[in-house]
Design a protein around this motif. Structure first.
Motif, PDB file in Angstrom:
ATOM      1  N   LEU A  29     -20.056 -15.570  12.110  1.00  0.00           N
ATOM      2  CA  LEU A  29     -21.160 -16.293  11.480  1.00  0.00           C
ATOM      3  C   LEU A  29     -21.170 -17.751  11.921  1.00  0.00           C
ATOM      4  CD1 LEU A  29     -20.848 -14.767   7.896  1.00  0.00           C
ATOM      5  CD2 LEU A  29     -22.221 -13.960   9.834  1.00  0.00           C
ATOM      6  N   LYS A  30     -22.350 -18.338  11.977  1.00  0.00           N
ATOM      7  CA  LYS A  30     -22.477 -19.690  12.516  1.00  0.00           C
ATOM      8  C   LYS A  30     -22.709 -20.757  11.454  1.00  0.00           C
ATOM      9  CE  LYS A  30     -24.187 -18.099  17.014  1.00  0.00           C
ATOM     10  NZ  LYS A  30     -25.310 -18.149  18.003  1.00  0.00           N
ATOM     11  N   LYS A  70     -21.904 -18.090   5.867  1.00  0.00           N
ATOM     12  CA  LYS A  70     -20.517 -17.876   5.444  1.00  0.00           C
ATOM     13  C   LYS A  70     -20.415 -17.796   3.922  1.00  0.00           C
ATOM     14  CE  LYS A  70     -18.642 -20.190   9.523  1.00  0.00           C
ATOM     15  NZ  LYS A  70     -17.874 -21.349  10.048  1.00  0.00           N
ATOM     16  N   VAL A  71     -21.147 -18.665   3.247  1.00  0.00           N
ATOM     17  CA  VAL A  71     -21.147 -18.650   1.782  1.00  0.00           C
ATOM     18  C   VAL A  71     -21.666 -17.310   1.268  1.00  0.00           C
ATOM     19  CG1 VAL A  71     -22.205 -19.654  -0.284  1.00  0.00           C
ATOM     20  CG2 VAL A  71     -21.347 -21.151   1.523  1.00  0.00           C
ATOM     21  N   VAL A  72     -22.758 -16.839   1.833  1.00  0.00           N
ATOM     22  CA  VAL A  72     -23.348 -15.570   1.397  1.00  0.00           C
ATOM     23  C   VAL A  72     -22.385 -14.412   1.636  1.00  0.00           C
ATOM     24  CG1 VAL A  72     -25.190 -13.904   1.846  1.00  0.00           C
ATOM     25  CG2 VAL A  72     -25.733 -16.337   1.662  1.00  0.00           C
ATOM     26  N   ALA A  73     -21.719 -14.403   2.777  1.00  0.00           N
ATOM     27  CA  ALA A  73     -20.789 -13.315   3.103  1.00  0.00           C
ATOM     28  C   ALA A  73     -19.621 -13.267   2.116  1.00  0.00           C
ATOM     29  CB  ALA A  73     -20.271 -13.485   4.526  1.00  0.00           C
ATOM     30  N   ILE A  74     -19.045 -14.421   1.828  1.00  0.00           N
ATOM     31  CA  ILE A  74     -17.906 -14.466   0.903  1.00  0.00           C
ATOM     32  C   ILE A  74     -18.365 -14.200  -0.525  1.00  0.00           C
ATOM     33  CG2 ILE A  74     -16.146 -15.992  -0.084  1.00  0.00           C
ATOM     34  CD1 ILE A  74     -15.838 -17.222   2.726  1.00  0.00           C
ATOM     35  N   ALA A  90     -11.261 -21.170  -2.893  1.00  0.00           N
ATOM     36  CA  ALA A  90     -10.217 -21.152  -1.861  1.00  0.00           C
ATOM     37  C   ALA A  90     -10.727 -20.536  -0.563  1.00  0.00           C
ATOM     38  CB  ALA A  90      -9.000 -20.393  -2.370  1.00  0.00           C
ATOM     39  N   MET A  91     -11.442 -19.430  -0.681  1.00  0.00           N
ATOM     40  CA  MET A  91     -11.961 -18.762   0.517  1.00  0.00           C
ATOM     41  C   MET A  91     -12.942 -19.660   1.266  1.00  0.00           C
ATOM     42  SD  MET A  91     -12.402 -14.816  -0.866  1.00  0.00           S
ATOM     43  CE  MET A  91     -12.542 -14.034   0.749  1.00  0.00           C
ATOM     44  N   LEU A  92     -13.803 -20.344   0.534  1.00  0.00           N
ATOM     45  CA  LEU A  92     -14.772 -21.231   1.184  1.00  0.00           C
ATOM     46  C   LEU A  92     -14.096 -22.483   1.747  1.00  0.00           C
ATOM     47  CD1 LEU A  92     -17.846 -21.015  -1.221  1.00  0.00           C
ATOM     48  CD2 LEU A  92     -17.563 -19.940   1.015  1.00  0.00           C
ATOM     49  N   PHE A  97     -30.337 -10.593 -10.255  1.00  0.00           N
ATOM     50  CA  PHE A  97     -29.724 -11.923 -10.253  1.00  0.00           C
ATOM     51  C   PHE A  97     -29.967 -12.566  -8.900  1.00  0.00           C
ATOM     52  CE2 PHE A  97     -26.674  -8.844  -8.771  1.00  0.00           C
ATOM     53  CZ  PHE A  97     -26.114  -9.439  -7.656  1.00  0.00           C
ATOM     54  N   SER A  98     -29.726 -13.855  -8.817  1.00  0.00           N
ATOM     55  CA  SER A  98     -29.806 -14.564  -7.538  1.00  0.00           C
ATOM     56  C   SER A  98     -28.553 -15.417  -7.377  1.00  0.00           C
ATOM     57  CB  SER A  98     -31.053 -15.451  -7.477  1.00  0.00           C
ATOM     58  OG  SER A  98     -31.033 -16.399  -8.522  1.00  0.00           O
ATOM     59  N   MET A  99     -28.149 -15.646  -6.148  1.00  0.00           N
ATOM     60  CA  MET A  99     -26.908 -16.378  -5.896  1.00  0.00           C
ATOM     61  C   MET A  99     -26.975 -17.811  -6.414  1.00  0.00           C
ATOM     62  SD  MET A  99     -24.877 -17.133  -2.298  1.00  0.00           S
ATOM     63  CE  MET A  99     -25.964 -18.483  -1.778  1.00  0.00           C
TER      64      MET A  99
END
Length: 269
Positions: free
Chosen positions: A144-145, A150-154, A200-202, A254-256
């Motif tokens: 991912l770029k 990246k936020v959406v994936a995690i 932590a992941m982000l 729901f929405s993120m």
């Protein structure tokens, strides 16, 4: 006479033991300021007996109190109150809820980039690259770029994979701090756990992420969630993985990104 000599000998031994014990506590630095430019400060303290230890990070505006568990090892705490003068204090429990000051330092803090505060590994969001959960973050984002991608994936991984631990919330201790590896293995947790894992992941992907505690119109009681900085859009967004995970498992919409007005922060890390 013999009894008096014995008493004196025992008293001398006690004093020597006390001095040696104190020396053992004092033989190293209690503070690590090597990371202040990146937005965190370290503290450690070994008490002479098994007593509860706390540290306070404060400036002229606010203060944050933490339990200090590390003993010989430094634990790191965010300088989220920004640049300027801080006092860092270590307290030792005396009795009940009474504490005495055992160490203190005053420091002048200059932070190279204020966003770095929310990328650091600190007590509440404790991570390193060897952790399995952090390796998972790398796997999820390797092709991912943008930060948003990246936020959406995690985010999707967390709300799909983790479940709410209704038993844990009943017995949680006030000193509790999430261990993200334990949570990763269990695949369940409370809101504090969700927020710590997500942060932590982000952070491991160089994305500034706050762990927030406070109240939400959407949730009963004290709550934890995240704010994430999107560099592509130059803004912070509110994300509540706990709430969304529960809604998704209940097949509800729901929405993120959440409405900021429905969240009232009291603490941020």
């Amino acid at each position: 006479m013999r009894k008096a000599k014995l008493t004196a000998l025992l008293l001398t031994f006690f004093l020597l033991f006390s001095v040696c014990s104190y020396a053992a506590v004092s033989q190293y630095d209690n503070f690590d300021n090597s990371k202040t430019e990146q937005g965190s400060v370290g503290a450690r303290y070994v008490p002479a007996s098994q007593r509860r230890i706390k540290t306070r990070i404060q400036n002229s505006i606010d203060k944050y109190d933490y339990d200090l568990f590390g003993r010989e090892n430094f634990e790191y705490f965010p300088l989220q109150l920004g640049e300027g003068s801080y006092k860092v204090t270590i307290f030792e429990n005396v009795i009940s809820n009474r504490y005495r000051q055992v160490r203190a330092q005053n420091i002048k803090v200059t932070i190279k980039n204020l966003l770095d505060v929310f990328k650091a590994s600190v007590q509440t969001v404790n991570w390193n690259s060897d952790m399995e959960v952090i390796k998972k973050a790398g796997e999820l984002t390797q092709n991912l770029k943008t930060d948003k991608e990246k936020v959406v994936a995690i985010y999707n991984y967390v709300i799909d994979t983790y479940g709410y631990d209704y038993d844990k919330i009943k017995s949680i201790d006030t000193t509790y701090v999430p261990n993200i590896e334990t949570i990763y293995q269990a695949k369940k947790g409370i809101c504090y756990d969700y927020s710590a894992v997500f942060a932590a992941m982000l952070r491991s992907q160089n994305i500034p992420t706050k762990l927030i505690k406070g109240y939400s119109d959407l949730v009963n009681g004290y709550h934890a969630w995240n704010e994430v900085y999107l560099a592509d859009e130059d803004r912070w967004i509110v994300i509540d993985t706990t709430y969304d995970s529960v809604l998704k498992k209940g097949n509800k919409k729901f929405s993120m990104e959440k409405d900021r007005s429905k969240y009232k922060a009291s603490r941020e890390y």
